[in-house]
Motif scaffolding. Structure first.
Motif, mmCIF file in Angstrom:
data_model
loop_
_atom_site.group_PDB
_atom_site.id
_atom_site.type_symbol
_atom_site.label_atom_id
_atom_site.label_comp_id
_atom_site.label_asym_id
_atom_site.label_seq_id
_atom_site.Cartn_x
_atom_site.Cartn_y
_atom_site.Cartn_z
ATOM 1 N N GLY A 73 3.865 -103.433 -49.038
ATOM 2 C CA GLY A 73 2.620 -102.675 -49.172
ATOM 3 C C GLY A 73 1.808 -103.174 -50.352
ATOM 4 O O GLY A 73 1.178 -102.402 -51.078
ATOM 5 N N ALA A 74 1.842 -104.484 -50.564
ATOM 6 C CA ALA A 74 1.114 -105.056 -51.705
ATOM 7 C C ALA A 74 0.238 -106.221 -51.273
ATOM 8 O O ALA A 74 -0.083 -107.090 -52.069
ATOM 9 C CB ALA A 74 2.105 -105.502 -52.780
ATOM 10 N N LEU A 75 -0.104 -106.230 -49.967
ATOM 11 C CA LEU A 75 -0.971 -107.297 -49.460
ATOM 12 C C LEU A 75 -2.398 -106.740 -49.375
ATOM 13 O O LEU A 75 -2.734 -106.010 -48.448
ATOM 14 C CB LEU A 75 -0.505 -107.757 -48.070
ATOM 15 N N PRO A 76 -3.231 -107.074 -50.348
ATOM 16 C CA PRO A 76 -4.580 -106.504 -50.367
ATOM 17 C C PRO A 76 -5.313 -106.877 -49.082
ATOM 18 O O PRO A 76 -5.372 -108.045 -48.718
ATOM 19 C CB PRO A 76 -5.237 -107.169 -51.582
ATOM 20 N N THR A 77 -5.831 -105.880 -48.397
ATOM 21 C CA THR A 77 -6.415 -106.107 -47.082
ATOM 22 C C THR A 77 -7.818 -105.507 -47.020
ATOM 23 O O THR A 77 -8.051 -104.412 -47.547
ATOM 24 C CB THR A 77 -5.497 -105.475 -46.007
ATOM 25 N N ARG A 78 -8.731 -106.236 -46.371
ATOM 26 C CA ARG A 78 -10.127 -105.791 -46.233
ATOM 27 C C ARG A 78 -10.702 -105.359 -47.590
ATOM 28 O O ARG A 78 -11.006 -104.187 -47.821
ATOM 29 C CB ARG A 78 -10.230 -104.674 -45.184
ATOM 30 N N ASN A 79 -10.831 -106.301 -48.458
ATOM 31 C CA ASN A 79 -11.387 -106.058 -49.789
ATOM 32 C C ASN A 79 -10.633 -104.964 -50.543
ATOM 33 O O ASN A 79 -11.229 -104.135 -51.220
ATOM 34 C CB ASN A 79 -12.882 -105.719 -49.696
ATOM 35 N N HIS A 80 -9.316 -104.964 -50.399
ATOM 36 C CA HIS A 80 -8.446 -104.032 -51.116
ATOM 37 C C HIS A 80 -8.585 -102.586 -50.645
ATOM 38 O O HIS A 80 -8.157 -101.672 -51.344
ATOM 39 C CB HIS A 80 -8.670 -104.098 -52.636
ATOM 40 N N LYS A 81 -9.203 -102.372 -49.473
ATOM 41 C CA LYS A 81 -9.224 -100.996 -48.950
ATOM 42 C C LYS A 81 -7.834 -100.604 -48.485
ATOM 43 O O LYS A 81 -7.437 -99.449 -48.582
ATOM 44 C CB LYS A 81 -10.210 -100.908 -47.763
ATOM 45 N N ASP A 82 -7.112 -101.572 -47.944
ATOM 46 C CA ASP A 82 -5.761 -101.328 -47.449
ATOM 47 C C ASP A 82 -4.764 -102.216 -48.192
ATOM 48 O O ASP A 82 -5.159 -103.193 -48.834
ATOM 49 C CB ASP A 82 -5.700 -101.625 -45.941
ATOM 50 N N VAL A 83 -3.502 -101.851 -48.048
ATOM 51 C CA VAL A 83 -2.470 -102.631 -48.738
ATOM 52 C C VAL A 83 -1.494 -103.284 -47.761
ATOM 53 O O VAL A 83 -0.541 -103.944 -48.178
ATOM 54 C CB VAL A 83 -1.688 -101.773 -49.751
ATOM 55 N N GLN A 84 -1.720 -103.044 -46.480
ATOM 56 C CA GLN A 84 -0.937 -103.756 -45.476
ATOM 57 C C GLN A 84 -1.886 -104.262 -44.402
ATOM 58 O O GLN A 84 -2.870 -103.599 -44.072
ATOM 59 C CB GLN A 84 0.136 -102.844 -44.854
ATOM 60 N N PHE A 85 -1.564 -105.445 -43.878
ATOM 61 C CA PHE A 85 -2.423 -106.074 -42.872
ATOM 62 C C PHE A 85 -1.655 -106.132 -41.551
ATOM 63 O O PHE A 85 -0.584 -106.739 -41.483
ATOM 64 C CB PHE A 85 -2.807 -107.478 -43.349
ATOM 65 N N GLU A 86 -2.237 -105.506 -40.544
ATOM 66 C CA GLU A 86 -1.522 -105.416 -39.255
ATOM 67 C C GLU A 86 -1.285 -106.794 -38.637
ATOM 68 O O GLU A 86 -0.356 -106.975 -37.858
ATOM 69 C CB GLU A 86 -2.291 -104.500 -38.289
ATOM 70 N N SER A 87 -2.085 -107.761 -39.007
ATOM 71 C CA SER A 87 -1.914 -109.108 -38.430
ATOM 72 C C SER A 87 -1.260 -110.094 -39.403
ATOM 73 O O SER A 87 -1.360 -111.314 -39.217
ATOM 74 C CB SER A 87 -3.280 -109.663 -37.997
ATOM 75 N N ALA A 88 -0.589 -109.578 -40.420
ATOM 76 C CA ALA A 88 0.033 -110.473 -41.413
ATOM 77 C C ALA A 88 0.957 -111.487 -40.742
ATOM 78 O O ALA A 88 0.970 -112.670 -41.087
ATOM 79 C CB ALA A 88 0.790 -109.665 -42.455
ATOM 80 N N GLY A 89 1.723 -111.013 -39.754
ATOM 81 C CA GLY A 89 2.656 -111.908 -39.062
ATOM 82 C C GLY A 89 1.961 -113.092 -38.418
ATOM 83 O O GLY A 89 2.517 -114.186 -38.354
ATOM 84 N N LYS A 90 0.732 -112.879 -37.959
ATOM 85 C CA LYS A 90 0.003 -113.936 -37.256
ATOM 86 C C LYS A 90 -0.515 -115.023 -38.194
ATOM 87 O O LYS A 90 -0.931 -116.096 -37.744
ATOM 88 C CB LYS A 90 -1.212 -113.346 -36.524
#
Lengths: 615, 157
Positions: free
Chosen positions: A254-271
């Protein structure tokens, strides 16, 4: 003696190249590369200078272990005052250029002034001359390297150059060497562009002859290479997966800054992960990753060589990108991908290729696109302005905006100013995910608390390479600490910052520190260099380098107010994952950090601290 | 028993430790420009290939030398340049079809791989096993083993 004891001073205004002896007193106190070049810079320029003015200087420097058998000993550093941050800029690159500088007989090259017309510097051993680059201006880094090799009729020459981004003074332009290695951060390429310096071409046939005790040096460097080879991270993880090994790991934390740091997990990280780069594509049955590759003298070989999918919309009509070239590293894959919500691995590789080709830092660029997309979704920026619809997740927008920024077209000019200036201009300064004007790399300060402090206090603006507490907080190197707490982090950050400064100053890669501590580097320095190189001396040196950089920044007008994170990370808690509900505790950690550093509560080194460090 | 340098380009990462080790062994200086083994990088294919002398049995360089400065080292089979005899005429560099014997401006002599007297520094330095020093009669043994392993699987199925 690991040094050549020789500095090349190039005055671009006057068109002169002069040799001068290296200040060996300074070499003893600052070792080389980052440390020594910074000492030269802070001694020679006014800290208040406009970074893009002729009065700023730019130094390319090696360390005593550059160009030697010490593993990863191929690094060189570019030090200048940075245009993105107004702070010290210090960017380090691998490849083969640094070693070649040593083989040509030089330790560092100091560039002063501004050339009246585009030039490139050609160094062949002792001979150094500025050559006309009028016809190279406008060419990419790739074309420039090829063209210089061709005109010099020398395929063995090593080239560092700027592309369109550096020429256009994109504030996060980098300097690219050996096609896909880069002194990447803080806009050193813009400074080079401001000096009308297109490229530096080196050819050295003298070698490094001054190793203090060659027999002892060969023995100890061989021993230490084995330590790297036997280590799970440097011997297995990095060669196979590259730094991209982290994508899934950091996402799960839960430390992957996503969408300009709005989120901390990215649903497509695996891709967009290392694993995805190994997977065969349905379109052509080939994985994106072709092989791994090493920089000069490196035992680890974390570099990615990748081949983009020829049928992808970004390149289907552009065969020049079809061959194998530099592939995605973790920070680039994050910035071009998760930071914008883009989960299209081929689109990320296209943007990555363009960054290499035209000399642009993919971290700052990608993170700025994150801000652009957020402003677009808020309706602040429009399709008319951008020339394209740019919601989070749009691979088309990413590809188009990369081209526009690299080439200085349309709205790309504004993106090229970085997210701090862009967000301020459009009335939302809080949406700029930066420290001191430099964009964050790929670790969320809410989920990895130590990194928040490391970002806030990094002398070159937000950066993972100044104090990589991820090693401890995620990988357990040298000891595992809890990433979710602030306790103990000021001490951890300081220890990483000081040790890293010595790794950088020696001329080796900081990735060795997954397996090596300073105690592994010390005997290699000792075998190479005359003088006393005790652990105490090296520890003090790391701290001295850190404080010297801090003093420069303070004199350049930066204060403790600049040691801060954007409000989002301090007020908007992580929504999911192990860090759910947490914000960064940077404000709790800072006072303790200042105290540990021997600084005043205002972040200024005290007189006692300066005296202790000989500053 | 003679041994041969065996090169597996697939394993090469292009780090140039072989070039450094070669130059240190022969000149005492870390200087890839004076190495007798050279790594070539084919950028757009992502291939790195170390290349050096394969010690031909009927060696063009040796046959071409007008002063008999290139001789066979009986212990290793290396075709060795004797610097005190070599006149730097470079005829061998023209004769060699592979380009692996080259002139050295600093010494005024030619230089080529001499197998370091039976303990090649390049093979020792290579971190990935791309360069190994193996039985000259069995340089294909790893490849044979790999194919053999596959054949075995097929039979089992």
């Amino acid at each position: 003696m690991g040094w050549n004891r020789k500095v090349l001073r190039v005055n671009l205004t006057e068109g002169t190249c002069k040799a001068e002896p290296l200040n060996m007193q300074w070499a003893d106190e600052y070792l080389g590369s980052r440390g020594l070049a910074t000492k030269y810079l802070v001694s020679e320029i006014d800290p208040m200078v406009d970074p893009l003015a002729p009065e700023n200087k730019m130094i390319m420097s090696t360390g005593p272990l550059t160009g030697t058998m010490a593993s990863t000993g191929g690094r060189y550093t570019v030090v200048t005052k940075g245009p993105l941050t107004g702070a010290i800029a210090c960017s380090n690159s691998g490849g083969f250029f640094g070693a070649e500088m040593k083989f040509a007989g030089w330790d560092m090259i100091i560039f002063e002034g501004r050339s009246p017309k585009p030039v490139y510097l050609y160094v062949e051993n002792d001979k150094a001359e500025l050559k006309d680059a009028a016809d190279l201006w406008g060419k990419s880094c790739w074309e420039t390297e090829e063209s210089i090799k061709h005109r010099l009729q020398d395929p063995l020459v090593r080239v560092s150059s700027i592309g369109a981004a550096g020429e256009n003074q994109v504030l996060f332009a980098c300097i690219v060497n050996d096609l896909h290695r880069a002194a990447g951060r803080s806009g050193v390429g813009a400074v080079m562009g401001s000096k009308n310096l297109k490229a530096v071409a080196l050819r050295g046939t003298k070698g490094v002859s001054g190793i203090k005790d060659m027999k002892a040096f060969m023995k100890i460097t061989t021993e230490k290479k084995k330590v790297l080879a036997d280590n799970a991270v440097t011997g297995e993880g990095l060669p196979k997966y590259g730094t991209q090994v982290l994508m899934n790991v950091i996402n799960e934390m839960g430390a992957l800054p996503t969408r300009n740091h709005k989120d901390v997990q990215f649903e497509s990280a695996g891709k967009i992960s290392a694993e995805a780069m190994h997977e065969k594509r349905p379109t052509d049955g080939k994985p994106q990753l072709v092989t791994n590759a090493a920089c000069f003298g490196c035992t680890i070989a974390c570099g990615r060589i990748a081949e983009i999918d020829k049928s992808h919309f970004t390149v289907v009509n552009n065969p020049k990108y079809w061959g194998a070239s530099g592939g995605l590293e973790y920070e680039a894959a994050w910035a071009l991908g998760a930071a914008n919500g883009v989960g299209d691995l081929e689109a990320l590789q296209y943007a990555n290729l363009l960054c290499n080709e035209q000399g642009m830092d993919p971290i700052s660029f990608g993170a700025t696109i994150g801000a652009v997309m957020e402003l677009y979704e808020m309706g602040v920026l429009t399709k008319e302005q951008l020339g394209i619809d740019a919601p989070f997740g749009s691979a088309e927008a990413l590809a188009r905006l990369t081209e526009m920024t690299a080439l200085g077209e349309g709205f790309g000019k504004e993106i090229g100013q970085g997210s701090k200036r862009l967000c301020a201009k459009y009335g939302h300064p809080g949406l700029s995910m930066t420290v001191k004007g430099q964009e964050f790399p790929a670790y969320d300060a809410r989920g990895i608390q130590g990194m928040g402090l490391a970002y806030a206090t990094s002398n070159r603006g937000a950066c993972h390479l100044r104090g990589y507490t991820v090693a401890s907080e995620v990988l357990g190197i040298p000891v595992k600490t809890d990433p979710l707490v602030t306790e103990g982090k000021p001490e951890l950050v300081k220890a990483f910052q000081d040790a890293t400064a010595v790794f950088d100053a020696a001329g080796i890669c900081v990735f060795t520190s997954f397996a090596w501590t300073l105690a592994d580097v010390q005997p290699q320095i000792e075998a190479a260099c005359e003088g006393d190189w005790s652990m105490e001396k090296l520890n003090a040196m790391g701290e001295r380098i850190w404080n010297m950089e801090r003093l420069f920044n303070n004199a350049a007008g930066l204060t403790n107010k600049d040691d801060d994170l954007p409000p989002r990370l301090k007020t908007e808690p992580a929504k999911v994952g192990p860090a759910k509900g947490l914000v960064s505790g940077v404000e709790k950690m800072l006072p303790e950090y200042y105290a540990l550093r021997g600084w005043t509560p205002e972040g200024k080194p005290t007189a006692e601290t300066l005296e202790r460090l000989g500053l | 028993m003679w041994k041969s340098l065996h090169i597996d380009p697939k394993k090469c990462t292009g780090c140039l430790q072989c070039e450094m080790a070669c130059s240190v062994e022969h000149t005492g200086v870390i200087n890839p420009s004076k190495s007798r083994i050279k790594v070539f990088s084919f950028e757009t294919e992502g291939r790195k290939v170390p290349y050096t002398c394969t010690q031909c049995t009927d060696a063009w360089c040796l046959n071409a030398c007008p002063v008999d400065a290139i001789r066979i080292d009986a212990a290793t089979g290396a075709k060795q340049v004797f610097d005190d005899v070599c006149v730097g005429c470079k005829v061998c560099t023209i004769a060699c079809p592979f380009g692996t014997v080259n002139y050295n401006q600093d010494t005024g002599k030619v230089q080529k791989c001499d197998l370091c007297g039976g303990d090649p520094a390049c093979a020792t330095a290579c971190p990935t096993g791309a360069i190994t020093y193996v039985d000259a009669d069995w340089t294909g043994i790893d490849r044979m083993r790999a194919w053999a392993a596959k054949a075995n699987t097929a039979v089992a199925e």
